[in-house]
Design an enzyme around this catalytic site. Structure first.
Site, short mmCIF file in Angstrom:
data_model
loop_
_atom_site.label_atom_id
_atom_site.label_comp_id
_atom_site.label_asym_id
_atom_site.label_seq_id
_atom_site.Cartn_x
_atom_site.Cartn_y
_atom_site.Cartn_z
N PHE A 116 0.86 -1.19 0.00
CA PHE A 116 0.00 0.00 0.00
C PHE A 116 0.89 1.23 0.00
O PHE A 116 1.72 1.41 0.89
CB PHE A 116 -0.93 0.04 1.22
CG PHE A 116 -1.94 1.16 1.10
CD1 PHE A 116 -3.13 0.98 0.42
CD2 PHE A 116 -1.66 2.41 1.62
CE1 PHE A 116 -4.04 2.02 0.26
CE2 PHE A 116 -2.57 3.46 1.48
CZ PHE A 116 -3.75 3.26 0.79
N ASP A 123 9.30 2.62 1.80
CA ASP A 123 8.11 3.33 2.25
C ASP A 123 7.97 3.06 3.75
O ASP A 123 7.49 2.00 4.16
CB ASP A 123 6.89 2.83 1.47
CG ASP A 123 5.60 3.52 1.93
OD1 ASP A 123 5.59 4.11 3.02
OD2 ASP A 123 4.60 3.43 1.19
N LYS A 125 2.44 9.81 8.29
CA LYS A 125 1.72 9.37 9.48
C LYS A 125 2.23 10.00 10.78
O LYS A 125 1.83 11.08 11.15
CB LYS A 125 1.73 7.85 9.54
CG LYS A 125 0.75 7.23 8.53
CD LYS A 125 0.48 5.79 8.84
CE LYS A 125 -0.49 5.13 7.88
NZ LYS A 125 -1.89 5.47 8.15
N1 PLP Z 1 2.35 4.18 2.50
C1 PLP Z 1 2.02 3.39 3.52
C2 PLP Z 1 2.93 2.27 3.91
C3 PLP Z 1 0.82 3.60 4.21
O1 PLP Z 1 0.48 2.79 5.23
C4 PLP Z 1 -0.02 4.67 3.82
C5 PLP Z 1 -1.29 4.90 4.49
O2 PLP Z 1 -1.84 4.07 5.16
C6 PLP Z 1 0.39 5.47 2.74
C7 PLP Z 1 1.58 5.21 2.12
C8 PLP Z 1 -0.46 6.61 2.29
O3 PLP Z 1 -0.38 7.65 3.21
P1 PLP Z 1 -1.44 8.85 3.17
O4 PLP Z 1 -2.77 8.28 3.54
O5 PLP Z 1 -0.90 9.83 4.17
O6 PLP Z 1 -1.43 9.39 1.78
#
Ligand code: PLP
Length: 410
Positions: free
Chosen positions: A148, A233, A262
């Site tokens: 994700f 990420d 986050k």
């Molecule tokens: N990357 C990871 C690993 C995530 O868990 C999330 C959100 O849950 C995102 C990216 C996306 O972040 P945002 O919702 O701040 O765009």
């Protein structure tokens, strides 16, 4: 007139829920509660009911709700200067970048406002890096099944889960998917069009799945061999969530690029792209930007978060508390045939069942405990990292009752 909330165990929609449902896009399946206050690991709703929070805004409120140092930093900065523009210099953003560089592998930071934006920037950076290094044919990013990375068009394409793609085709060209944790599959998928590998150290949304030992280091070697970038990420795993400030630090390796969001600013919106000097230098003036990026108030909040995590002993103290909870849920789970396993690291824990666990989440909520469910069958526990032993015992007791009520029928 009050309406019953569908699928919420007899709770009623209050006026805020009804008003929300009339005017907001219906993109979220919200639980029937309106929160008005938070402190530490507790939240209170508009009827004065308290909840123990093991969700923390989905791994965001790592230092707890309304930590006095974060509140103080926000108030102080907001009373001085809220926003100018990246046309000018401001102090908190510089101090924050310096601090992040000091505590990570990186030499430079770019600030934006969310995880998706940080990953979007990382993807652009990887393409530009290859072009600048004489490889205009390289534009593909390898990502992992079950990943994700966000909801913008490029990051949702990077997200290798079909359910997030449906209805938004055609997707952005330049992404290929391989099984998570399989180094050989990544090696075989690399070709002369690949410009980067993008991977989460633990797939949070993907059901709390940990990379096997040596996997991240193996990916780094693959990338070095091919002259391409390894992008981690750490939007969910970063900022202390796994017990180290960044999850890669458990692995004795470092990426070329890392994204954060986050937990970074204690609940204010912020995303960060971090990279080595050589890589960061590809994004020259005018190639990327964000109006709010590095906003002084969010930066001041993030500086306070870093200070709490690193100087107030949060990372040292969280280990035994998380471990006690992990043992507790493993023991609870073993009593039920629906239980599969507990996974994760530090305070990013998942408990997999053979059946959907929405009913457990609802039962916990009725009993004053907030937990989250991902991939339908995985209970995810991502509380504030400052949660104490007493709160963990309280959570385990509530979970035991909720399991008994829901799974015991089973
Ligand atoms: N990357 C990871 C690993 C995530 O868990 C999330 C959100 O849950 C995102 C990216 C996306 O972040 P945002 O919702 O701040 O765009």
């Amino acid at each position: 007139m009050r309406r019953a909330c569908p699928g919420c165990g007899g709770r009623w929609m209050d006026q805020w829920m009804e008003r929300c449902d009339r005017v907001l896009f219906q993109t979220y399946g919200r639980f029937p509660v309106t929160f008005v206050r938070g402190r530490g690991c507790r939240l209170w709703d508009d009827e004065g009911r308290g909840y123990l929070d093991l969700v923390a805004g989905i791994a965001v409120c790592n230092v707890g709700h309304c930590h006095p140092k974060v509140v103080g930093a926000i108030q102080e900065q907001a009373s001085r200067l809220i926003h100018v523009s990246n046309l000018y210099y401001t102090r908190p953003m510089v101090e924050l970048a310096e601090r992040l560089v000091e505590v990570s592998f990186a030499q430079r930071a770019f600030f934006c406002n969310s995880g998706a934006e940080a990953n979007e920037a990382a993807i652009k950076l990887a393409r530009k890096f290859s072009k600048d290094h004489g490889h205009p044919e390289r534009f593909e990013v390898l990502t992992m099944e079950g990943s994700f990375h966000g909801r913008t068009l490029a990051t949702v394409t990077a997200t290798a889960q079909e359910k997030y793609h449906r209805g938004f085709e055609p997707l952005v060209p330049g992404f290929r998917y391989v099984p998570f944790g399989d180094l050989e599959a990544a090696r075989n998928a690399l070709d002369d069009r690949t410009c980067a590998i993008l991977v989460e150290p633990i797939q949070g949304e993907g059901g709390v799945r940990c990379a096997p030992p040596g996997y991240l280091q193996g990916l780094r070697e693959l990338c070095d061999g091919a002259g391409i970038l390894l992008i981690l990420d750490e939007v969910q795993t970063g900022m202390g969530r796994t017990g180290r400030l960044f999850a890669y630090q458990h692995e004795g390796m470092a990426p070329h690029v890392m994204t954060l969001a986050k937990g970074i600013a204690g609940g204010l919106p912020m995303g960060v792209l971090l990279a080595t000097e050589e890589v960061a230098s590809c994004l020259t003036p005018g190639t990327h930007a964000s109006t709010f990026g590095g906003n002084p108030v969010a930066s001041a909040a993030a500086l306070a978060v870093l200070s709490i995590l690193l100087e107030d002993g949060v990372l040292e103290a969280m280990g035994p508390v998380a471990e006690r909870f992990r043992e507790g849920i493993e023991k609870l789970g073993r009593a039920y045939p629906q239980f599969v396993e507990v996974r994760g690291k530090g305070w990013l824990l998942g408990m997999e069942f053979r059946e959907p666990c929405r009913a457990v989440v609802e039962e916990c909520m009725r009993r004053g405990l907030l937990v989250n469910c991902t991939m339908d069958r995985v209970l995810r526990f991502v509380p504030p990292l400052v949660i104490g032993m007493d709160e963990v015992e309280e959570a385990l007791e509530i979970l035991a009752g909720a399991f008994q009520e829901v799974l015991g029928r089973g």
